[in-house]
Each structure stands twice: as C-alpha cells, then as structure tokens.
Design a protein around this motif. Structure first.
Motif, PDB file in Angstrom:
ATOM      1  N   VAL A   1     -16.756   9.873  23.790  1.00 13.08           N
ATOM      2  CA  VAL A   1     -18.176   9.998  24.128  1.00 13.08           C
ATOM      3  C   VAL A   1     -19.026   9.960  22.875  1.00 13.08           C
ATOM      4  O   VAL A   1     -20.066   9.284  22.838  1.00 13.08           O
ATOM      5  N   ILE A   2     -18.593  10.657  21.833  1.00 14.36           N
ATOM      6  CA  ILE A   2     -19.341  10.637  20.570  1.00 14.36           C
ATOM      7  C   ILE A   2     -19.356   9.231  19.981  1.00 14.36           C
ATOM      8  O   ILE A   2     -20.397   8.748  19.518  1.00 14.36           O
ATOM      9  N   THR A   3     -18.223   8.543  20.027  1.00 11.32           N
ATOM     10  CA  THR A   3     -18.153   7.165  19.537  1.00 11.32           C
ATOM     11  C   THR A   3     -19.083   6.253  20.337  1.00 11.32           C
ATOM     12  O   THR A   3     -19.782   5.411  19.766  1.00 11.32           O
ATOM     13  N   ALA A   4     -19.100   6.435  21.644  1.00  8.87           N
ATOM     14  CA  ALA A   4     -19.964   5.607  22.489  1.00  8.87           C
ATOM     15  C   ALA A   4     -21.436   5.882  22.193  1.00  8.87           C
ATOM     16  O   ALA A   4     -22.251   4.947  22.145  1.00  8.87           O
ATOM     17  N   LEU A   5     -21.798   7.137  21.994  1.00  4.51           N
ATOM     18  CA  LEU A   5     -23.190   7.464  21.682  1.00  4.51           C
ATOM     19  C   LEU A   5     -23.616   6.896  20.331  1.00  4.51           C
ATOM     20  O   LEU A   5     -24.744   6.408  20.182  1.00  4.51           O
ATOM     21  N   LEU A   6     -22.717   6.952  19.344  1.00  8.28           N
ATOM     22  CA  LEU A   6     -23.030   6.360  18.037  1.00  8.28           C
ATOM     23  C   LEU A   6     -23.213   4.851  18.156  1.00  8.28           C
ATOM     24  O   LEU A   6     -24.145   4.277  17.589  1.00  8.28           O
ATOM     25  N   LEU A   7     -22.330   4.225  18.894  1.00  2.00           N
ATOM     26  CA  LEU A   7     -22.439   2.774  19.080  1.00  2.00           C
ATOM     27  C   LEU A   7     -23.701   2.420  19.850  1.00  2.00           C
ATOM     28  O   LEU A   7     -24.402   1.456  19.506  1.00  2.00           O
ATOM     29  N   LEU A   8     -24.003   3.198  20.864  1.00  2.00           N
ATOM     30  CA  LEU A   8     -25.201   2.946  21.658  1.00  2.00           C
ATOM     31  C   LEU A   8     -26.463   3.079  20.820  1.00  2.00           C
ATOM     32  O   LEU A   8     -27.380   2.255  20.919  1.00  2.00           O
ATOM     33  N   SER A   9     -26.506   4.085  19.960  1.00  2.00           N
ATOM     34  CA  SER A   9     -27.711   4.303  19.164  1.00  2.00           C
ATOM     35  C   SER A   9     -27.852   3.292  18.031  1.00  2.00           C
ATOM     36  O   SER A   9     -28.971   2.971  17.637  1.00  2.00           O
ATOM     37  N   THR A  10     -26.756   2.782  17.501  1.00  2.00           N
ATOM     38  CA  THR A  10     -26.864   1.879  16.359  1.00  2.00           C
ATOM     39  C   THR A  10     -26.944   0.413  16.759  1.00  2.00           C
ATOM     40  O   THR A  10     -27.749  -0.337  16.229  1.00  2.00           O
ATOM     41  N   VAL A  11     -26.121  -0.009  17.684  1.00  2.00           N
ATOM     42  CA  VAL A  11     -26.038  -1.438  17.986  1.00  2.00           C
ATOM     43  C   VAL A  11     -26.900  -1.824  19.180  1.00  2.00           C
ATOM     44  O   VAL A  11     -27.709  -2.747  19.098  1.00  2.00           O
TER      45      VAL A  11
ATOM     46  N   LEU B   1     -25.998  -7.873  20.802  1.00  2.00           N
ATOM     47  CA  LEU B   1     -26.082  -7.040  21.994  1.00  2.00           C
ATOM     48  C   LEU B   1     -24.860  -7.245  22.879  1.00  2.00           C
ATOM     49  O   LEU B   1     -24.300  -6.284  23.414  1.00  2.00           O
ATOM     50  N   GLY B   2     -24.435  -8.486  23.036  1.00  2.00           N
ATOM     51  CA  GLY B   2     -23.236  -8.764  23.831  1.00  2.00           C
ATOM     52  C   GLY B   2     -21.993  -8.124  23.242  1.00  2.00           C
ATOM     53  O   GLY B   2     -21.168  -7.558  23.976  1.00  2.00           O
ATOM     54  N   VAL B   3     -21.855  -8.178  21.916  1.00  2.00           N
ATOM     55  CA  VAL B   3     -20.708  -7.537  21.260  1.00  2.00           C
ATOM     56  C   VAL B   3     -20.777  -6.026  21.444  1.00  2.00           C
ATOM     57  O   VAL B   3     -19.756  -5.375  21.708  1.00  2.00           O
ATOM     58  N   GLY B   4     -21.973  -5.460  21.329  1.00  2.00           N
ATOM     59  CA  GLY B   4     -22.132  -4.018  21.522  1.00  2.00           C
ATOM     60  C   GLY B   4     -21.785  -3.588  22.936  1.00  2.00           C
ATOM     61  O   GLY B   4     -21.113  -2.563  23.135  1.00  2.00           O
TER      62      GLY B   4
ATOM     63  N   TYR C   1     -17.773  -1.219  26.688  1.00  2.00           N
ATOM     64  CA  TYR C   1     -16.819  -1.350  27.786  1.00  2.00           C
ATOM     65  C   TYR C   1     -15.415  -0.940  27.343  1.00  2.00           C
ATOM     66  O   TYR C   1     -14.721  -0.226  28.076  1.00  2.00           O
ATOM     67  N   VAL C   2     -15.023  -1.365  26.145  1.00  2.00           N
ATOM     68  CA  VAL C   2     -13.704  -0.981  25.624  1.00  2.00           C
ATOM     69  C   VAL C   2     -13.637   0.534  25.433  1.00  2.00           C
ATOM     70  O   VAL C   2     -12.624   1.173  25.769  1.00  2.00           O
ATOM     71  N   ILE C   3     -14.689   1.129  24.905  1.00  2.00           N
ATOM     72  CA  ILE C   3     -14.723   2.582  24.719  1.00  2.00           C
ATOM     73  C   ILE C   3     -14.644   3.293  26.068  1.00  2.00           C
ATOM     74  O   ILE C   3     -13.948   4.308  26.211  1.00  2.00           O
ATOM     75  N   PHE C   4     -15.340   2.763  27.078  1.00  2.00           N
ATOM     76  CA  PHE C   4     -15.271   3.355  28.415  1.00  2.00           C
ATOM     77  C   PHE C   4     -13.848   3.302  28.965  1.00  2.00           C
ATOM     78  O   PHE C   4     -13.361   4.270  29.551  1.00  2.00           O
ATOM     79  N   LYS C   5     -13.169   2.184  28.776  1.00  2.05           N
ATOM     80  CA  LYS C   5     -11.784   2.065  29.243  1.00  2.05           C
ATOM     81  C   LYS C   5     -10.886   3.062  28.521  1.00  2.05           C
ATOM     82  O   LYS C   5     -10.012   3.689  29.146  1.00  2.05           O
ATOM     83  N   GLN C   6     -11.082   3.233  27.216  1.00  2.00           N
ATOM     84  CA  GLN C   6     -10.287   4.205  26.468  1.00  2.00           C
ATOM     85  C   GLN C   6     -10.614   5.629  26.905  1.00  2.00           C
ATOM     86  O   GLN C   6      -9.737   6.496  26.935  1.00  2.00           O
ATOM     87  N   PHE C   7     -11.878   5.885  27.220  1.00  2.89           N
ATOM     88  CA  PHE C   7     -12.275   7.194  27.720  1.00  2.89           C
ATOM     89  C   PHE C   7     -11.553   7.503  29.030  1.00  2.89           C
ATOM     90  O   PHE C   7     -11.087   8.622  29.248  1.00  2.89           O
ATOM     91  N   MET C   8     -11.454   6.514  29.917  1.00  2.00           N
ATOM     92  CA  MET C   8     -10.779   6.735  31.197  1.00  2.00           C
ATOM     93  C   MET C   8      -9.277   6.930  31.019  1.00  2.00           C
ATOM     94  O   MET C   8      -8.642   7.663  31.789  1.00  2.00           O
ATOM     95  N   LYS C   9      -8.678   6.310  30.000  1.00  2.00           N
ATOM     96  CA  LYS C   9      -7.245   6.448  29.750  1.00  2.00           C
ATOM     97  C   LYS C   9      -6.908   7.786  29.090  1.00  2.00           C
ATOM     98  O   LYS C   9      -5.790   8.277  29.223  1.00  2.00           O
TER      99      LYS C   9
END
Length: 118
Positions: free
Chosen positions: A54-64, A27-30, A35-43
């Motif tokens: 956003v799609i990558t974050a949703l996939l990560l959120l649903s799986t991990v 969970l901590g790694v996820g 957080y890294v995906i959010f930073k890349q989204f903002m950049k």
C-alpha cells in the motif's frame, strides 16, 4: 465552413496529442505498475507485506500518476480528434446520400445529363 472548422479543430487536437504523447506513455506505465502492485498486494499473506504494498502504491500514485496531468490533456485531445473524425466521416455520408433519392445509377445519370444540357 463547417468542414474548415472541423479541419482546424482536428489539426489542433492532433498537435496537442503529439505534444502530450510522452506524458501519456508515462501515465500508462504508471497505471501498469499500479496493477502489478495490486496483484502483489492480493498475493501477500502477511499484514506487513500488505502495508508495504500500500505504501509503495501510494508513493507511485503520488509521483507518477498524479503528476502527469498533461496526460489527461492528451487524452482529451485524443477524444476530440476522434469526435472530429467521426463527424467528418458522417458529413461524407450525408453528401453521398444527396446525389439522388433513387439508387439506380441510370436514373441518376439521366437526371445529371438533363441538368448538364440546361
């Protein structure tokens, strides 16, 4: 009796915490990856890039993150262990405070000596 119950609850919480340490690490790694995906989204400056993040974050959120409900149980066990330890320490301070009303060691010694001689 209260200390015995605190010990049993603390032992159970500790065992559950040890059993759930793996899902808690995942969970901590996820969350770190989110957080890294959010930073890349903002950049990202392009719309396609933002949609991709956003799609990558949703996939990560649903799986991990969402599939690690056991990590939440581990967090609850960690909180329960914290509460048990704080209550255990609080009971120690209460017992120490009942030795004597006066903090003068000679007064306590005289009182205890008088109790022993009875």
């Amino acid at each position: 009796m209260k200390r015995c119950l605190l010990f049993v609850v603390g032992l159970i919480a500790f065992i559950v915490l040890l059993a759930m340490i793996g899902p808690m690490i995942l969970l901590g790694v996820g969350v770190l990856l989110l957080y890294v995906i959010f930073k890349q989204f903002m950049k990202s400056e392009s719309t396609a890039g933002k949609i991709g993040w956003v799609i990558t974050a949703l996939l990560l959120l649903s799986t991990v993150v969402a599939s690690n409900i056991y990590a939440v149980i581990g967090l609850v066990a960690a909180y329960a262990l914290y509460v048990v330890i704080s209550k255990w320490r609080n009971n120690d301070h209460v017992l120490e405070g009942k030795i004597g009303e006066d903090d003068d060691p000679f007064t306590n010694f005289e009182r205890q000596w008088a109790e022993l001689n009875k």
